[in-house]
Motif scaffolding. Sequence first.
Motif, PDB file in Angstrom:
ATOM      1  N   LYS A  86    -133.828 121.384 100.000  1.00 48.39           N
ATOM      2  CA  LYS A  86    -133.850 120.319  99.005  1.00 48.39           C
ATOM      3  C   LYS A  86    -135.262 119.753  98.895  1.00 48.39           C
ATOM      4  N   VAL A  87    -135.540 119.187  97.716  1.00 46.86           N
ATOM      5  CA  VAL A  87    -136.858 118.609  97.438  1.00 46.86           C
ATOM      6  C   VAL A  87    -136.697 117.132  97.117  1.00 46.86           C
ATOM      7  N   SER A 140    -136.874 107.743 109.869  1.00 44.71           N
ATOM      8  CA  SER A 140    -136.175 106.487 109.590  1.00 44.71           C
ATOM      9  C   SER A 140    -136.287 105.494 110.741  1.00 44.71           C
ATOM     10  N   LYS A 141    -136.579 105.971 111.953  1.00 42.61           N
ATOM     11  CA  LYS A 141    -136.657 105.092 113.125  1.00 42.61           C
ATOM     12  C   LYS A 141    -138.085 104.653 113.440  1.00 42.61           C
ATOM     13  N   SER A 142    -139.057 105.156 112.688  1.00 43.47           N
ATOM     14  CA  SER A 142    -140.458 104.873 112.991  1.00 43.47           C
ATOM     15  C   SER A 142    -140.985 103.720 112.151  1.00 43.47           C
ATOM     16  N   LEU A 143    -142.058 103.110 112.630  1.00 42.48           N
ATOM     17  CA  LEU A 143    -142.684 101.988 111.936  1.00 42.48           C
ATOM     18  C   LEU A 143    -143.972 102.447 111.267  1.00 42.48           C
ATOM     19  N   PHE A 144    -144.172 102.000 110.038  1.00 48.15           N
ATOM     20  CA  PHE A 144    -145.354 102.355 109.265  1.00 48.15           C
ATOM     21  C   PHE A 144    -146.006 101.075 108.750  1.00 48.15           C
ATOM     22  N   ILE A 145    -147.325 101.052 108.726  1.00 47.67           N
ATOM     23  CA  ILE A 145    -148.047  99.861 108.270  1.00 47.67           C
ATOM     24  C   ILE A 145    -147.737  99.596 106.806  1.00 47.67           C
ATOM     25  N   ASN A 146    -147.494  98.325 106.500  1.00 49.52           N
ATOM     26  CA  ASN A 146    -147.274  97.897 105.123  1.00 49.52           C
ATOM     27  C   ASN A 146    -148.337  96.869 104.741  1.00 49.52           C
ATOM     28  N   PRO A 147    -148.989  97.041 103.584  1.00 49.82           N
ATOM     29  CA  PRO A 147    -148.878  98.182 102.673  1.00 49.82           C
ATOM     30  C   PRO A 147    -149.871  99.271 103.055  1.00 49.82           C
ATOM     31  N   SER A 148    -149.404 100.498 103.084  1.00 48.33           N
ATOM     32  CA  SER A 148    -150.290 101.634 103.339  1.00 48.33           C
ATOM     33  C   SER A 148    -149.679 102.872 102.705  1.00 48.33           C
ATOM     34  N   LEU A 149    -150.514 103.882 102.514  1.00 52.19           N
ATOM     35  CA  LEU A 149    -150.022 105.128 101.933  1.00 52.19           C
ATOM     36  C   LEU A 149    -149.140 105.891 102.912  1.00 52.19           C
ATOM     37  N   SER A 150    -149.239 105.573 104.211  1.00 48.53           N
ATOM     38  CA  SER A 150    -148.390 106.256 105.187  1.00 48.53           C
ATOM     39  C   SER A 150    -146.910 105.974 104.939  1.00 48.53           C
ATOM     40  N   GLU A 151    -146.614 104.909 104.184  1.00 46.95           N
ATOM     41  CA  GLU A 151    -145.216 104.593 103.865  1.00 46.95           C
ATOM     42  C   GLU A 151    -144.575 105.630 102.948  1.00 46.95           C
ATOM     43  N   VAL A 152    -145.353 106.595 102.516  1.00 47.40           N
ATOM     44  CA  VAL A 152    -144.785 107.639 101.671  1.00 47.40           C
ATOM     45  C   VAL A 152    -143.658 108.373 102.396  1.00 47.40           C
ATOM     46  N   LEU A 153    -143.764 108.540 103.714  1.00 46.80           N
ATOM     47  CA  LEU A 153    -142.717 109.257 104.454  1.00 46.80           C
ATOM     48  C   LEU A 153    -141.395 108.487 104.502  1.00 46.80           C
ATOM     49  N   PRO A 154    -141.372 107.202 104.910  1.00 52.65           N
ATOM     50  CA  PRO A 154    -140.085 106.496 104.864  1.00 52.65           C
ATOM     51  C   PRO A 154    -139.538 106.340 103.451  1.00 52.65           C
ATOM     52  N   GLU A 155    -140.419 106.234 102.456  1.00 49.49           N
ATOM     53  CA  GLU A 155    -139.936 106.151 101.075  1.00 49.49           C
ATOM     54  C   GLU A 155    -139.276 107.468 100.656  1.00 49.49           C
ATOM     55  N   LEU A 156    -139.849 108.576 101.091  1.00 50.37           N
ATOM     56  CA  LEU A 156    -139.216 109.865 100.804  1.00 50.37           C
ATOM     57  C   LEU A 156    -137.888 109.995 101.543  1.00 50.37           C
ATOM     58  N   TYR A 157    -137.822 109.434 102.746  1.00 49.19           N
ATOM     59  CA  TYR A 157    -136.549 109.426 103.481  1.00 49.19           C
ATOM     60  C   TYR A 157    -135.480 108.682 102.681  1.00 49.19           C
ATOM     61  N   LEU A 158    -135.840 107.515 102.127  1.00 55.11           N
ATOM     62  CA  LEU A 158    -134.873 106.742 101.341  1.00 55.11           C
ATOM     63  C   LEU A 158    -134.366 107.544 100.148  1.00 55.11           C
ATOM     64  N   LYS A 159    -135.276 108.265  99.490  1.00 49.49           N
ATOM     65  CA  LYS A 159    -134.852 109.076  98.349  1.00 49.49           C
ATOM     66  C   LYS A 159    -133.929 110.205  98.788  1.00 49.49           C
ATOM     67  N   SER A 160    -134.123 110.702 100.007  1.00 50.71           N
ATOM     68  CA  SER A 160    -133.306 111.824 100.478  1.00 50.71           C
ATOM     69  C   SER A 160    -131.854 111.423 100.735  1.00 50.71           C
ATOM     70  N   ILE A 161    -131.600 110.124 100.939  1.00 48.75           N
ATOM     71  CA  ILE A 161    -130.236 109.671 101.236  1.00 48.75           C
ATOM     72  C   ILE A 161    -129.292 110.024 100.090  1.00 48.75           C
ATOM     73  N   LYS A 162    -129.774 109.810  98.861  1.00 45.28           N
ATOM     74  CA  LYS A 162    -128.959 110.134  97.686  1.00 45.28           C
ATOM     75  C   LYS A 162    -129.235 111.533  97.161  1.00 45.28           C
ATOM     76  N   GLY A 163    -130.173 112.213  97.800  1.00 44.70           N
ATOM     77  CA  GLY A 163    -130.523 113.548  97.321  1.00 44.70           C
ATOM     78  C   GLY A 163    -131.368 113.522  96.077  1.00 44.70           C
ATOM     79  N   ASP A 164    -132.115 112.397  95.862  1.00 41.39           N
ATOM     80  CA  ASP A 164    -132.981 112.298  94.681  1.00 41.39           C
ATOM     81  C   ASP A 164    -134.071 113.349  94.730  1.00 41.39           C
TER      82      ASP A 164
END
Length: 438
Positions: A352-353, A413-437
């Motif tokens: 999946k993408v 999903s269990k890791s902490l990322f600095i906000n705001p930073s571009l590293s948050e791209v990974l948890p944001e992608l995780y959120l999208k994966s929940i619905k299979g977006d």
Amino acid sequence: MKYDVIVIGSGIAGATFAKACRQYGKKVAVVEKEKLGGTAIATGCLPVKIHKDNVVGFLKARDLADSYHRTLDIDIQDVYERGYNRIAELQDFMKRDLDGIDLYFGDGVLLDQNTLKVGSHNLTTDHFIIATGTSPVIPNNARRAISHRELMGLKKLPKDLIIVGGGVEAVEIADIYAAYGVQVRMVVREEEILQETDQDLKQYLMKSLEQNQVEFYYGDDIVHTIEEQDSIHITTAKGHKIRGEYLLYTSIRSLNKVDGLMDLGVICDEHKIHIDGNLRTSVDNIYVIGDANGILGMAHVAYSQGIAVAKHLYAGKEVEMAYATLPRSIFGLKEISGIGKSEKDLKGQDYKVCKINLRDLYRGYGKDLDGFAKILHHDGKLLGYWVVSDYSSDLMADSALWFDQGCTLEKISKSLFINPSLSEVLPELYLKSIKGDE
């Protein structure tokens, strides 16, 4: 003169190894027949990136001036010379970087497995490290047929440039030099550039090349060359006649051999020196690191091999390299960076993408950042991670650690990322994966 170890070649592999040995308190000599730094630092990888950063800075300044309805009165040749001068300063940088390490310049000849002759010096050692790398091959004896070495040495920006090839080196140089205002024409044997790269990852690069009027001659090759005093003219197999100030060949390389090495019984072929899992040759005190051993041919691989062999010799560690999770980048104006599998790699497999535009991140919005990121996953396991944007290569270091440790979406999903930073791209992608977006 007796040394603990002698390094033949001062490129990224040799320099990194030498510095690591210095940290172990060893007496080290580096032998270099040309410029300190080799392809990665002196004549290829880093110089190209210096020009990339240089022209990107100019373009941003010009865009800022345009937004205030002002004119940026700077000659592009002056901009180019700023990059050229930064490259010229690299030799002094390298000498400072190798402080405390003895440097010898000239061709080295191995007299036996413990002795190297350089000019009038006979140097002896317990171990030799071969880090000679490879050199570009120019299959044309015309004076204006050049490689990246000669291109990086040009003080004057050419008006037009013919580039042969459609791989990483070719497209990086095409994108950068076209942004400088050079008319670039690419002769590509294949039917597309970067044929192993996913189409969506190439879209920004293609847009940049087309906006800067790069001309493409796909499925074609050079059959005839005529050189004039200030230009070179080619005819292609399809009958196209193309003129340029220079004809740049890319991606063809050959091994830089060491005189006397094969006489000691070390096995070499045209492209590489044969080694074992610890990067050791058939002669037990001679090791090979970097492009000369034929493994992947990337500067960051050479860098890591330099550290790994130093640890092997002086800390008793086996050489372990995570080649399977190799991060990589294409340094166009918009960088294409990734780790793991691409969609082309996974063709026919179940995956999946998930994608996100970087402007949808808080930090990306604040920076008005163009580009996107995507992850490829299956049953919660990350298979690939790719980012296209300004300096996306800087996001890959932490990602390499994720992949080396068998990263899953659950771990993200269990890791902490600095906000705001571009590293948050990974948890944001995780959120999208929940619905299979996607």
